[in-house]
Design a protein around this motif. Sequence first.
Motif, PDB file in Angstrom:
ATOM      1  N   VAL A   9       0.852  -1.183   0.000  1.00 41.78           N
ATOM      2  CA  VAL A   9       0.000   0.000   0.000  1.00 41.78           C
ATOM      3  C   VAL A   9       0.888   1.232   0.000  1.00 41.78           C
ATOM      4  N   VAL A  10       0.664   2.116  -0.965  1.00 47.40           N
ATOM      5  CA  VAL A  10       1.442   3.346  -1.030  1.00 47.40           C
ATOM      6  C   VAL A  10       0.675   4.416  -0.264  1.00 47.40           C
ATOM      7  N   ARG A  11       1.340   5.047   0.676  1.00 47.75           N
ATOM      8  CA  ARG A  11       0.728   6.091   1.495  1.00 47.75           C
ATOM      9  C   ARG A  11       1.719   7.234   1.649  1.00 47.75           C
ATOM     10  N   THR A  12       1.182   8.407   1.881  1.00 51.97           N
ATOM     11  CA  THR A  12       2.017   9.541   2.241  1.00 51.97           C
ATOM     12  C   THR A  12       2.630   9.233   3.606  1.00 51.97           C
ATOM     13  N   GLU A  13       3.816   9.751   3.861  1.00 51.22           N
ATOM     14  CA  GLU A  13       4.435   9.538   5.167  1.00 51.22           C
ATOM     15  C   GLU A  13       3.458   9.900   6.265  1.00 51.22           C
ATOM     16  N   LEU A  14       3.498   9.137   7.327  1.00 50.11           N
ATOM     17  CA  LEU A  14       2.569   9.362   8.424  1.00 50.11           C
ATOM     18  C   LEU A  14       3.015  10.521   9.297  1.00 50.11           C
ATOM     19  N   GLY A  18      -0.895  10.269  12.842  1.00 53.68           N
ATOM     20  CA  GLY A  18      -1.172   9.090  12.025  1.00 53.68           C
ATOM     21  C   GLY A  18      -0.440   7.866  12.543  1.00 53.68           C
ATOM     22  N   SER A  19       0.804   8.037  12.970  1.00 48.31           N
ATOM     23  CA  SER A  19       1.579   6.922  13.534  1.00 48.31           C
ATOM     24  C   SER A  19       0.917   6.388  14.793  1.00 48.31           C
ATOM     25  N   ARG A  20       0.442   7.312  15.626  1.00 44.40           N
ATOM     26  CA  ARG A  20      -0.256   6.877  16.857  1.00 44.40           C
ATOM     27  C   ARG A  20      -1.531   6.115  16.505  1.00 44.40           C
ATOM     28  N   ARG A  21      -2.258   6.594  15.500  1.00 45.84           N
ATOM     29  CA  ARG A  21      -3.504   5.926  15.100  1.00 45.84           C
ATOM     30  C   ARG A  21      -3.204   4.522  14.560  1.00 45.84           C
ATOM     31  N   VAL A  22      -2.161   4.400  13.742  1.00 47.01           N
ATOM     32  CA  VAL A  22      -1.789   3.083  13.212  1.00 47.01           C
ATOM     33  C   VAL A  22      -1.440   2.140  14.361  1.00 47.01           C
ATOM     34  N   THR A  23      -0.691   2.620  15.330  1.00 51.83           N
ATOM     35  CA  THR A  23      -0.337   1.785  16.487  1.00 51.83           C
ATOM     36  C   THR A  23      -1.596   1.371  17.242  1.00 51.83           C
ATOM     37  N   GLN A  24      -2.534   2.294  17.428  1.00 53.43           N
ATOM     38  CA  GLN A  24      -3.793   1.950  18.099  1.00 53.43           C
ATOM     39  C   GLN A  24      -4.549   0.879  17.316  1.00 53.43           C
ATOM     40  N   ILE A  25      -4.583   1.028  16.010  1.00 54.05           N
ATOM     41  CA  ILE A  25      -5.271   0.050  15.157  1.00 54.05           C
ATOM     42  C   ILE A  25      -4.605  -1.318  15.277  1.00 54.05           C
ATOM     43  N   GLY A  55     -13.951   4.105   7.887  1.00 50.71           N
ATOM     44  CA  GLY A  55     -13.131   4.842   6.925  1.00 50.71           C
ATOM     45  C   GLY A  55     -11.784   5.225   7.493  1.00 50.71           C
ATOM     46  N   ASN A  56     -11.716   5.504   8.790  1.00 54.07           N
ATOM     47  CA  ASN A  56     -10.447   5.835   9.423  1.00 54.07           C
ATOM     48  C   ASN A  56      -9.505   4.638   9.359  1.00 54.07           C
ATOM     49  N   VAL A  57     -10.025   3.454   9.634  1.00 54.14           N
ATOM     50  CA  VAL A  57      -9.208   2.240   9.544  1.00 54.14           C
ATOM     51  C   VAL A  57      -8.827   1.999   8.088  1.00 54.14           C
ATOM     52  N   SER A  58      -9.783   2.174   7.167  1.00 49.87           N
ATOM     53  CA  SER A  58      -9.537   1.937   5.746  1.00 49.87           C
ATOM     54  C   SER A  58      -8.510   2.898   5.162  1.00 49.87           C
ATOM     55  N   TYR A  59      -8.407   4.083   5.711  1.00 46.13           N
ATOM     56  CA  TYR A  59      -7.414   5.042   5.229  1.00 46.13           C
ATOM     57  C   TYR A  59      -6.011   4.446   5.350  1.00 46.13           C
ATOM     58  N   TYR A  60      -5.752   3.776   6.458  1.00 46.12           N
ATOM     59  CA  TYR A  60      -4.430   3.202   6.702  1.00 46.12           C
ATOM     60  C   TYR A  60      -4.307   1.783   6.163  1.00 46.12           C
ATOM     61  N   PHE A  61      -5.419   1.052   6.146  1.00 54.77           N
ATOM     62  CA  PHE A  61      -5.411  -0.348   5.711  1.00 54.77           C
ATOM     63  C   PHE A  61      -6.598  -0.575   4.777  1.00 54.77           C
ATOM     64  N   PRO A  62      -6.393  -0.364   3.469  1.00 55.32           N
ATOM     65  CA  PRO A  62      -7.512  -0.416   2.527  1.00 55.32           C
ATOM     66  C   PRO A  62      -8.138  -1.799   2.347  1.00 55.32           C
ATOM     67  N   THR A  63      -7.405  -2.851   2.674  1.00 58.80           N
ATOM     68  CA  THR A  63      -7.963  -4.198   2.540  1.00 58.80           C
ATOM     69  C   THR A  63      -7.777  -4.956   3.846  1.00 58.80           C
ATOM     70  N   LYS A  64      -8.585  -5.975   4.009  1.00 56.16           N
ATOM     71  CA  LYS A  64      -8.472  -6.832   5.189  1.00 56.16           C
ATOM     72  C   LYS A  64      -7.089  -7.489   5.219  1.00 56.16           C
ATOM     73  N   GLU A  65      -6.630  -7.910   4.054  1.00 55.67           N
ATOM     74  CA  GLU A  65      -5.325  -8.562   3.990  1.00 55.67           C
ATOM     75  C   GLU A  65      -4.197  -7.594   4.367  1.00 55.67           C
ATOM     76  N   SER A  66      -4.304  -6.327   3.958  1.00 57.24           N
ATOM     77  CA  SER A  66      -3.264  -5.360   4.334  1.00 57.24           C
ATOM     78  C   SER A  66      -3.239  -5.176   5.855  1.00 57.24           C
ATOM     79  N   LEU A  67      -4.411  -5.221   6.478  1.00 55.04           N
ATOM     80  CA  LEU A  67      -4.478  -5.145   7.937  1.00 55.04           C
ATOM     81  C   LEU A  67      -3.864  -6.387   8.557  1.00 55.04           C
ATOM     82  N   TRP A  68      -4.207  -7.552   8.048  1.00 56.75           N
ATOM     83  CA  TRP A  68      -3.638  -8.802   8.565  1.00 56.75           C
ATOM     84  C   TRP A  68      -2.112  -8.780   8.471  1.00 56.75           C
ATOM     85  N   LEU A  69      -1.593  -8.406   7.310  1.00 57.76           N
ATOM     86  CA  LEU A  69      -0.133  -8.391   7.127  1.00 57.76           C
ATOM     87  C   LEU A  69       0.546  -7.404   8.075  1.00 57.76           C
TER      88      LEU A  69
END
Length: 160
Positions: A9-14, A18-25, A55-69
Motif C-alpha cells: 500500500v502506497v501512502r504519504t508519510e505518516l 497518524g503513527s499513533r492511530r496506526v499503532t492503536q489500530i 473509513g479511518n481504519v480503511s485510510y491506513y489499511f484499505p484491505t483486510k489482507e493489508s491489515l492482517w499483514l
Amino acid sequence: MGKEKANGVVRTELTSKGSRRVTQILEASSDIIGKNGFRGLNKRSVASTLGISDGNVSYYFPTKESLWLAVIDYELTEYYRRHHPESQVSDEDPQAAFDDYVSRWIDEYQDPTVRVFFSEIISVAESSSRIASKRDDIYEAFVQAMLDFARRLKPEVQAQ
C-alpha cells in the motif's frame, strides 16, 4: 511529504498523529486476534473497538489482507522484542547458547497467546498467498537459526 510503501500500500508519510492511530489500530487488532482469531479481525471490528469510523481504519489499511499483514509484522516485532532479547550466554560456548535458545522457545510455547498467534498464521495462510509467504519466512528464519546453532556445535552439519 514523501511516499512510503508498506504491505503493498502506497501512502504519504505518516504524521505523528497518524503513527499513533496506526499503532492503536494494530494493538486493537492484536487483541481481536487473541480473542477471535484472524477470521474475527476486520476493519469494522477494529473501528468499533476504538470508537472510530470504518473509513479511518480503511485510510491506513484499505484491505483486510493489508491489515492482517501489518498486524503480523507488528506482532512479530513485539514478539521478538519480548521473547528474544539478547542472550546472556556467550557465543564462545555453543552448547550453552543452543540450550538457552531452546529453553526460551519452550518457555514461549507455554504462553497461550503465542500459540494462538502462530496457529492463526498457519490457518489463515491456507487462504492467502501473502500470509503463506509470511508463514514461510517465519519458518525459514527458525530453520536458519537452528542450522546456525547446529553448525556451531557440529561444523560438519549441512543444510538439506
